[in-house]
Design a protein around this motif. Structure first.
Motif, PDB file in Angstrom:
ATOM      1  N   ARG A   4       0.615  -1.029   0.211  1.00 32.99           N
ATOM      2  CA  ARG A   4      -0.228  -0.069  -0.141  1.00 32.99           C
ATOM      3  C   ARG A   4       1.325   0.966  -0.200  1.00 32.99           C
ATOM      4  N   CYS A   5       2.158   0.929  -0.145  1.00 32.93           N
ATOM      5  CA  CYS A   5       2.879   2.404  -0.245  1.00 32.93           C
ATOM      6  C   CYS A   5       3.809   2.266  -1.465  1.00 32.93           C
ATOM      7  N   ALA A   6       4.380   3.664  -2.174  1.00 35.25           N
ATOM      8  CA  ALA A   6       4.743   4.221  -2.675  1.00 35.25           C
ATOM      9  C   ALA A   6       6.012   5.043  -2.579  1.00 35.25           C
ATOM     10  N   PRO A   7       6.798   4.817  -2.951  1.00 36.24           N
ATOM     11  CA  PRO A   7       7.877   6.301  -2.674  1.00 36.24           C
ATOM     12  C   PRO A   7       7.610   7.312  -3.805  1.00 36.24           C
ATOM     13  N   ALA A   8       7.783   8.586  -2.690  1.00 41.94           N
ATOM     14  CA  ALA A   8       7.117  10.040  -3.389  1.00 41.94           C
ATOM     15  C   ALA A   8       8.768  11.019  -3.329  1.00 41.94           C
ATOM     16  N   GLY A   9       8.041  11.964  -4.138  1.00 41.58           N
ATOM     17  CA  GLY A   9       9.285  12.897  -3.776  1.00 41.58           C
ATOM     18  C   GLY A   9       8.427  14.382  -3.678  1.00 41.58           C
ATOM     19  N   HIS A  10       9.126  15.231  -2.506  1.00 48.30           N
ATOM     20  CA  HIS A  10       8.116  16.165  -2.469  1.00 48.30           C
ATOM     21  C   HIS A  10       8.616  17.407  -3.212  1.00 48.30           C
ATOM     22  N   ALA A  11       9.328  17.002  -3.731  1.00 51.99           N
ATOM     23  CA  ALA A  11       9.134  18.706  -4.467  1.00 51.99           C
ATOM     24  C   ALA A  11      10.011  19.082  -5.293  1.00 51.99           C
ATOM     25  N   LEU A  12      10.499  19.133  -6.689  1.00 54.38           N
ATOM     26  CA  LEU A  12      11.803  19.340  -7.742  1.00 54.38           C
ATOM     27  C   LEU A  12      13.236  19.912  -7.059  1.00 54.38           C
ATOM     28  N   TYR A  13      12.196  20.773  -6.140  1.00 61.89           N
ATOM     29  CA  TYR A  13      13.733  21.600  -5.099  1.00 61.89           C
ATOM     30  C   TYR A  13      14.065  21.018  -3.691  1.00 61.89           C
ATOM     31  N   SER A  14      13.376  20.056  -3.474  1.00 65.76           N
ATOM     32  CA  SER A  14      13.374  19.534  -1.960  1.00 65.76           C
ATOM     33  C   SER A  14      14.323  17.819  -1.965  1.00 65.76           C
ATOM     34  N   THR A  15      13.705  17.378  -3.383  1.00 64.69           N
ATOM     35  CA  THR A  15      14.193  15.781  -2.907  1.00 64.69           C
ATOM     36  C   THR A  15      15.170  15.995  -4.452  1.00 64.69           C
ATOM     37  N   ASP A  16      16.638  14.625  -4.446  1.00 61.28           N
ATOM     38  CA  ASP A  16      17.674  14.925  -5.583  1.00 61.28           C
ATOM     39  C   ASP A  16      17.066  14.465  -6.785  1.00 61.28           C
TER      40      ASP A  16
ATOM     41  N   PHE B 272       3.191   7.665  -9.043  1.00 61.05           N
ATOM     42  CA  PHE B 272       4.503   8.500  -8.149  1.00 61.05           C
ATOM     43  C   PHE B 272       3.825  10.104  -8.065  1.00 61.05           C
ATOM     44  N   VAL B 273       4.216  10.796  -7.082  1.00 56.41           N
ATOM     45  CA  VAL B 273       3.231  11.770  -7.258  1.00 56.41           C
ATOM     46  C   VAL B 273       4.621  12.823  -6.391  1.00 56.41           C
ATOM     47  N   LEU B 274       4.513  14.161  -6.940  1.00 59.79           N
ATOM     48  CA  LEU B 274       5.190  15.477  -6.768  1.00 59.79           C
ATOM     49  C   LEU B 274       4.257  16.138  -6.131  1.00 59.79           C
ATOM     50  N   HIS B 275       4.432  16.975  -5.145  1.00 63.67           N
ATOM     51  CA  HIS B 275       4.310  18.673  -4.969  1.00 63.67           C
ATOM     52  C   HIS B 275       4.600  19.606  -6.663  1.00 63.67           C
TER      53      HIS B 275
ATOM     54  N   GLY C 138       4.118  11.822 -16.991  1.00 60.62           N
ATOM     55  CA  GLY C 138       3.776  10.573 -18.106  1.00 60.62           C
ATOM     56  C   GLY C 138       1.960  10.193 -17.145  1.00 60.62           C
ATOM     57  N   ALA C 139       1.651   8.821 -17.703  1.00 57.41           N
ATOM     58  CA  ALA C 139       0.796   8.243 -17.567  1.00 57.41           C
ATOM     59  C   ALA C 139       1.339   7.915 -15.804  1.00 57.41           C
ATOM     60  N   GLY C 140       1.124   7.953 -14.737  1.00 52.50           N
ATOM     61  CA  GLY C 140       0.619   7.090 -13.028  1.00 52.50           C
ATOM     62  C   GLY C 140       1.724   8.084 -12.420  1.00 52.50           C
ATOM     63  N   THR C 141       2.342   9.174 -12.911  1.00 51.95           N
ATOM     64  CA  THR C 141       2.129  10.754 -12.096  1.00 51.95           C
ATOM     65  C   THR C 141       0.882  11.511 -11.989  1.00 51.95           C
ATOM     66  N   LEU C 142       1.073  11.784 -10.520  1.00 50.27           N
ATOM     67  CA  LEU C 142       0.410  12.876 -10.572  1.00 50.27           C
ATOM     68  C   LEU C 142       0.840  14.278  -9.846  1.00 50.27           C
ATOM     69  N   ALA C 143       0.710  15.259 -10.185  1.00 45.40           N
ATOM     70  CA  ALA C 143       0.880  16.306  -9.857  1.00 45.40           C
ATOM     71  C   ALA C 143       0.214  17.368  -8.715  1.00 45.40           C
ATOM     72  N   VAL C 144       0.722  17.669  -7.928  1.00 47.95           N
ATOM     73  CA  VAL C 144      -0.367  18.264  -7.221  1.00 47.95           C
ATOM     74  C   VAL C 144      -0.115  19.610  -6.917  1.00 47.95           C
ATOM     75  N   HIS C 145      -1.166  20.122  -6.417  1.00 46.89           N
ATOM     76  CA  HIS C 145      -1.007  21.971  -6.653  1.00 46.89           C
ATOM     77  C   HIS C 145      -1.151  22.496  -8.418  1.00 46.89           C
TER      78      HIS C 145
END
Length: 402
Positions: A196-208, A226-229, A278-285
């Protein structure tokens, strides 16, 4: 809603969304919805057995719950939520921009409440999600993953745990990347939890960059979202385009290594350059996107989660909802968390969008249900009411009636 073995739920109108597909584009979002007037949803052992008009034949002993003069839809999908941060409710700074809010949150995180207090806040948050009709939530998890999972299960709310890596990669080869070590330990501590888990990035400026690519590749290979702000604030825009500003001052030398260099790109362009869209990515905000970027998101089938009340509370602007919808972006809704919002009722995000943009109720209902299911890659038996689908209903506010 806790249900007995068999229950029949009556309402003035039911919008079952039985044969609805994810809605992309204005015409699909705004299309009429089939309604069942004077309807009944018959549930057996937590699954939908029938959706029909009243009167109907029901097995003897079935509990009948008459909701009265209301309209109902399938259980809600809250596609972006920070349940783990519920203990920060009412303690962060709003209305002064993104960075002042972030500074106030960081100060709380450095001296955070004890585990008992955090668990109590998490439990109350999950109860509130259930009370408003939420069937599934996507929670950004940095800690307290097992507490969130247990509390959500108590109230019948499904959870996708997005395990965000925050900051630079370690100066050594870490075979656990892109999983944050703390999340990975928690996810493997309970059988089945890691699925039920997936690795995610916080944001482009805060995750390597490398961690973002690794997380995206893992999610793509394992068919997880795959989700990121993305493009949330003016400060983010300035940092990525110019390399300076309040976020550089806040994060320089810590989250951002001294060697960090700005990509000199806008966020959507940078995300594309890293291969994250792309497909499978959810961009937040996606508050700060232009028409060309909206078309890029739509063309690649990147989904977008809108959090309008959080954006308003933090004074970061308003996402161009009509532009995104007309471009054909798959849109869904989330509340963000109690550090930037007053509650976790995702229906109020829909009401906020209707008040500001005059969006059709049909579009908002789809964003609350089938679009959220698609954006998170959930079981299609969620977000719809038909024989064999998963139980869960929500009452529509008057402002969201078609």
């Amino acid at each position: 809603m806790n249900l007995p073995d068999m229950v029949a739920i009556r309402a003035r109108t039911i919008y079952p969304l039985t044969e609805e597909s994810p809605a992309r584009g204005w015409d699909a979002l705004a299309a009429p919805l089939r309604a069942v007037d004077n309807g009944v949803v018959l549930l057996r052992y937590g699954m939908v057995e029938a959706v029909e008009r009243w009167p109907m034949d029901i097995p003897s002993g079935t509990e009948i719950r008459d909701l009265g003069d209301v309209a109902v839809i399938p259980g809600l999908i809250n596609a972006h939520c920070h349940i783990q941060l519920s203990w920060t409710a009412g303690r962060t700074r709003w209305g002064q921009g993104f960075t002042p809010w972030l500074r106030s949150l960081i100060a709380l995180l450095r001296e955070q409440d004890a585990q008992e207090e955090r668990d109590a806040a998490i439990d109350a948050a999950c109860a509130a999600l259930a009370d408003c009709g939420t069937r599934h939530a996507a929670d950004y998890a940095g800690q307290d993953l097992t507490s969130v999972d247990a509390a959500a299960a108590r109230y019948g709310v499904g959870v996708t745990h997005l395990c965000e890596w925050f900051g630079a990669k370690p100066p050594f080869i870490d075979q656990r990347r892109p999983w944050p070590p703390r999340c990975r330990r928690a996810a493997t501590s309970i059988p089945g939890l890691d699925r039920r888990c997936a690795p995610a990035g916080h944001a482009l400026y805060s995750t390597d960059e490398d961690v973002l690519r690794d997380a995206h590749a893992f999610c793509k290979a394992m068919d997880r979202p795959f989700v990121l702000h993305l493009a949330e604030s003016e400060e983010e825009m300035r940092l990525l385009e110019l390399g300076d500003g309040p976020l550089r001052e806040l994060y320089g030398g810590t989250v951002l290594p001294q060697s960090w260099q700005a990509p000199h790109m806008r966020p959507v362009e940078y995300a594309r350059a890293l291969g994250l869209l792309g497909a499978g990515t959810l961009a937040v905000h996606c508050v700060h996107v232009d028409a060309a970027e909206a078309a890029l998101l739509a063309h690649g089938d990147t989904a977008v989660c809108l959090c309008p009340r959080s954006n308003a509370n933090l004074a970061v602007g308003a996402a161009p909802v009509e532009m995104l919808a007309h471009a054909g972006v798959l849109l869904c809704l989330g509340t963000d968390g109690l550090s930037s919002n007053s509650d976790l009722d995702v229906r109020k995000e829909a009401v906020a969008l209707r008040r500001r943009w005059g969006l059709p109720a049909e579009a908002l209902i789809r964003m609350l249900t089938v679009n959220g299911v698609a954006a998170l890659g959930l079981d299609d038996r969620l977000g719809r009411l038909y024989p064999g689908s998963m139980a869960g209903i929500a009452v529509l506010p008057e402002e969201l009636l078609p």
